[in-house]
Design an enzyme around this catalytic site. Sequence first.
Site, PDB file in Angstrom:
ATOM      1  CB  THR A  25      -0.894  -0.028   1.249  1.00  0.00           C
ATOM      2  OG1 THR A  25      -1.814  -1.112   1.091  1.00  0.00           O
ATOM      3  CG2 THR A  25      -1.661   1.273   1.444  1.00  0.00           C
ATOM      4  CE1 TYR A 179      -6.030  -3.919   6.487  1.00  0.00           C
ATOM      5  CE2 TYR A 179      -4.416  -5.406   5.527  1.00  0.00           C
ATOM      6  CZ  TYR A 179      -4.722  -4.221   6.179  1.00  0.00           C
ATOM      7  OH  TYR A 179      -3.730  -3.338   6.523  1.00  0.00           O
TER       8      TYR A 179
HETATM    9  C1  LIG Z   1       4.670   0.177   3.038  1.00  0.00           C
HETATM   10  C2  LIG Z   1       4.148  -1.225   3.079  1.00  0.00           C
HETATM   11  C3  LIG Z   1       2.842  -1.473   2.659  1.00  0.00           C
HETATM   12  C4  LIG Z   1       2.332  -2.787   2.649  1.00  0.00           C
HETATM   13  N1  LIG Z   1       1.079  -3.009   2.139  1.00  0.00           N
HETATM   14  C5  LIG Z   1       0.648  -4.285   1.960  1.00  0.00           C
HETATM   15  C6  LIG Z   1      -0.554  -4.550   1.237  1.00  0.00           C
HETATM   16  O1  LIG Z   1      -1.239  -3.655   0.698  1.00  0.00           O
HETATM   17  N2  LIG Z   1      -0.947  -5.841   1.126  1.00  0.00           N
HETATM   18  C7  LIG Z   1      -0.212  -6.875   1.674  1.00  0.00           C
HETATM   19  O2  LIG Z   1      -0.607  -8.043   1.549  1.00  0.00           O
HETATM   20  N3  LIG Z   1       0.944  -6.650   2.343  1.00  0.00           N
HETATM   21  C8  LIG Z   1       1.399  -5.401   2.462  1.00  0.00           C
HETATM   22  N4  LIG Z   1       2.623  -5.170   3.059  1.00  0.00           N
HETATM   23  C9  LIG Z   1       3.461  -6.317   3.481  1.00  0.00           C
HETATM   24  C10 LIG Z   1       4.454  -6.718   2.364  1.00  0.00           C
HETATM   25  O3  LIG Z   1       3.767  -7.296   1.265  1.00  0.00           O
HETATM   26  C11 LIG Z   1       5.505  -7.747   2.859  1.00  0.00           C
HETATM   27  O4  LIG Z   1       4.826  -8.881   3.346  1.00  0.00           O
HETATM   28  C12 LIG Z   1       6.412  -7.151   3.943  1.00  0.00           C
HETATM   29  O5  LIG Z   1       6.970  -5.925   3.518  1.00  0.00           O
HETATM   30  C13 LIG Z   1       7.536  -8.115   4.324  1.00  0.00           C
HETATM   31  O6  LIG Z   1       8.384  -8.367   3.239  1.00  0.00           O
HETATM   32  P1  LIG Z   1       9.883  -7.742   3.254  1.00  0.00           P
HETATM   33  O7  LIG Z   1      10.546  -8.275   4.493  1.00  0.00           O
HETATM   34  O8  LIG Z   1      10.552  -8.262   1.991  1.00  0.00           O
HETATM   35  O9  LIG Z   1       9.733  -6.252   3.259  1.00  0.00           O
HETATM   36  C14 LIG Z   1       3.144  -3.871   3.097  1.00  0.00           C
HETATM   37  C15 LIG Z   1       4.448  -3.598   3.540  1.00  0.00           C
HETATM   38  C16 LIG Z   1       4.955  -2.320   3.515  1.00  0.00           C
HETATM   39  C17 LIG Z   1       6.401  -2.078   3.928  1.00  0.00           C
END
Ligand SMILES: Cc1cc2nc3c(=O)[nH]c(=O)nc-3n(C[C@H](O)[C@H](O)[C@H](O)COP(=O)(O)O)c2cc1C
Length: 357
Positions: A25, A179
Amino acid sequence: MEKLFAPFEKGNLKLKNHLVMAPMTRSRAINNIPNKLMATYYAQRSGAGLIVTEGTSPSPEGLGYPRIPGIYSEAQVEGWKKVTEAVHQNGSKIFLQLMHTGRIAHVANIPGGMQPVGPSNLNAAGEIFTDSLGMQQHSIPLALSAEGIKRVFTDFVNASVNAIRAGFDGVELHGANGYLLEQFLNPNVNNRTDQYGGNITNRSRLILEIAEAIATAVGSEKVGIRFSPFSKLSDQAPYDAEEVHQTYTYLSSELNKMNIAYIHLSTNPDIPEKTYKSIRASFLNTIIFCNGLTRETAEQKLQDRSADLVAFGRGFLANPDFVSRMEKNVVLNAVDFPTLYAPGEQGYTDYPLYTSK
Ligand SMILES: Cc1cc2nc3c(=O)[nH]c(=O)nc-3n(C[C@H](O)[C@H](O)[C@H](O)COP(=O)(O)O)c2cc1C
């Protein structure tokens, strides 16, 4: 041989590499309509074999956060076409994440003064940002009536048809992170006494009915789903570990019968090995693993076959050239937290590319 950067093929899914950009998001969709700036952002990140978009609402009532996009109006379909065209030009595939925020919402974020909805009227602890009133307690949701559930179901199906019209390669149902769809799964949030509440089969009914109807409407190869078993995000109070295990085993085997494209696991916290293995054994198509990966741990997941694809969130967010930076093992940009959800280009499309000095 290293798999991360090699082409991927399983079932009907063919990608230029094994790297997925995780859904994030970013709140840049003014009036909830995708725009050119968003097309630039996604095009910059199309080094990924597959991009999963930010959570996108199937209906006005699911717009719990400010400036998140929807996929229910013609203007939104037209806006998303700019994104899918730009990403496809770079040889990447793109799925739209369908996110109905349910009770994680505030009335001030929802157009037309509508009230948020949920499986029941239990409101979530904690606060949520609104553009007009700043931080606010989550609004108390209206418990969905039988007709309300039918409407949510229809909204998801129509939204999926719209997504395909907008040029997406598929949709990912957001069944994670607290959600609406996960609110139905959790017995501490869902206290219904009809066929959508109570035992595991009943609590899983809505998500499975929606997945099946979407698969029928647009094709099972165009449907993915995201789960976060054991996550406490968005005030999901934990429930019995064995019941969680059985819930996701049941969901995985039912989704396997539908032959959908993938299950995307967001592992926050880590999923116990027993449950992870059970999901893997029950669902034979693609498993995407996300959360906290590095180049090394991601490659390990692919090598030991615990995952078919690996997803990165923050790496892609802060590095438009994330894939080539990983290939070259060069340093990554850090995430700029104040601009994560702020409108405009700053902290969105202006993260620098790597240049060797
Ligand atoms: C700014 C931000 C917004 C996110 N928005 C969503 C989202 O809209 N839907 C979702 O399933 N996960 C969302 N996440 C979770 C990410 O998809 C992901 O699971 C999380 O960043 C962990 O992965 P990473 O360690 O590679 O960053 C969001 C994460 C961040 C940092």
